[in-house]
Design a protein around this motif. Structure first.
Motif, short mmCIF file in Angstrom:
data_model
loop_
_atom_site.label_atom_id
_atom_site.label_comp_id
_atom_site.label_asym_id
_atom_site.label_seq_id
_atom_site.Cartn_x
_atom_site.Cartn_y
_atom_site.Cartn_z
N MET A 91 0.85 -1.18 0.00
CA MET A 91 0.00 0.00 0.00
C MET A 91 0.89 1.23 0.00
O MET A 91 2.00 1.21 0.56
CB MET A 91 -0.89 -0.01 1.25
CG MET A 91 -1.91 1.11 1.30
SD MET A 91 -3.08 1.10 -0.07
CE MET A 91 -3.79 -0.54 0.08
N ASN B 227 -3.37 1.70 -3.74
CA ASN B 227 -2.83 0.37 -4.02
C ASN B 227 -2.28 0.38 -5.45
O ASN B 227 -3.03 0.28 -6.41
CB ASN B 227 -3.90 -0.70 -3.85
CG ASN B 227 -3.34 -2.10 -4.01
OD1 ASN B 227 -2.26 -2.31 -4.55
ND2 ASN B 227 -4.09 -3.08 -3.54
N CYS C 34 -4.72 -5.52 -1.21
CA CYS C 34 -3.98 -5.33 0.05
C CYS C 34 -4.97 -5.41 1.19
O CYS C 34 -6.08 -4.89 1.10
CB CYS C 34 -3.29 -3.97 0.06
SG CYS C 34 -2.44 -3.58 1.61
#
Length: 199
Positions: free
Chosen positions: A136, A164, A170
């Protein structure tokens, strides 16, 4: 690629004070944001007082999704965040009102024409964000930081977004703690006193 479900165990006490398992299983509240497909909120628990009551109370995650923590309380959740798409980066800002309305806090979105990312938002809370799986990028007004599994962000009421830029979802774990802006910061942000002066 979907991420595995969250397994939650909640403890409690029986009438004699013996520690027991009150519940063991899947989370009852898992919500995907319609305006941002693939963004999934997994609601784990929340408290609504400090100190929090250690009781056998009802599950506080049932009901509508609410982004910030309760007044004087905390909120714990996992959030699955999909990779940014070209369409989202170009057109996502127009969907943020709907996205944050579904998340229970339409006022949290701060996206503007010059925002660095469509998901820019702010809540009056101190948030602990932990990357569990995937990558991230933390986006702030003036900088960006790449996060990997084990990275921890201490978010102190700042304007931010989660971008992302990888090719897979994520998963992050968040614990949100109710907070009050320092008066000097609230003044710099030009926030009305009714927002930051909590009673």
């Amino acid at each position: 690629m979907s991420l595995p479900p969250i397994h939650r165990v909640v403890t409690g006490h029986d009438a004699a004070g013996k520690a027991i398992v009150a519940s063991d299983g899947a989370l009852p509240t898992v919500i995907e944001l319609a305006a941002i497909p693939g963004t999934v909120f997994h609601e784990v628990w929340s408290t609504a007082a400090t100190p929090a009551p250690a009781d056998n109370g009802a599950d506080p995650t049932l009901g509508a999704l609410v982004l910030p923590p309760p007044a004087n309380g905390t909120r714990m959740r996992f959030v699955d965040i999909p990779p940014d798409t070209d369409d989202f980066l170009a057109n996502g800002a127009a969907r943020m009102h709907d996205a944050f309305t579904q998340a229970g806090d339409a006022a949290a979105s701060t996206v503007a024409a010059d925002s660095p990312h469509p998901l820019m938002h702010r809540t009056e809370s101190v948030d602990y964000g932990v990357v569990i799986e995937g990558e991230m990028t933390l986006v702030l007004d003036d900088s960006q930081v790449l996060l990997k599994p084990g990275s921890v962000v201490i978010q102190r009421g700042t304007n931010h977004a989660w971008a992302n830029r990888s090719d897979r979802p994520c998963r992050m774990l968040f614990v949100l703690v109710d907070a009050t802006y320092d008066p000097a910061i609230a003044a710099a942000l030009a926030l009305p006193s009714s927002i930051w002066k909590k009673t």
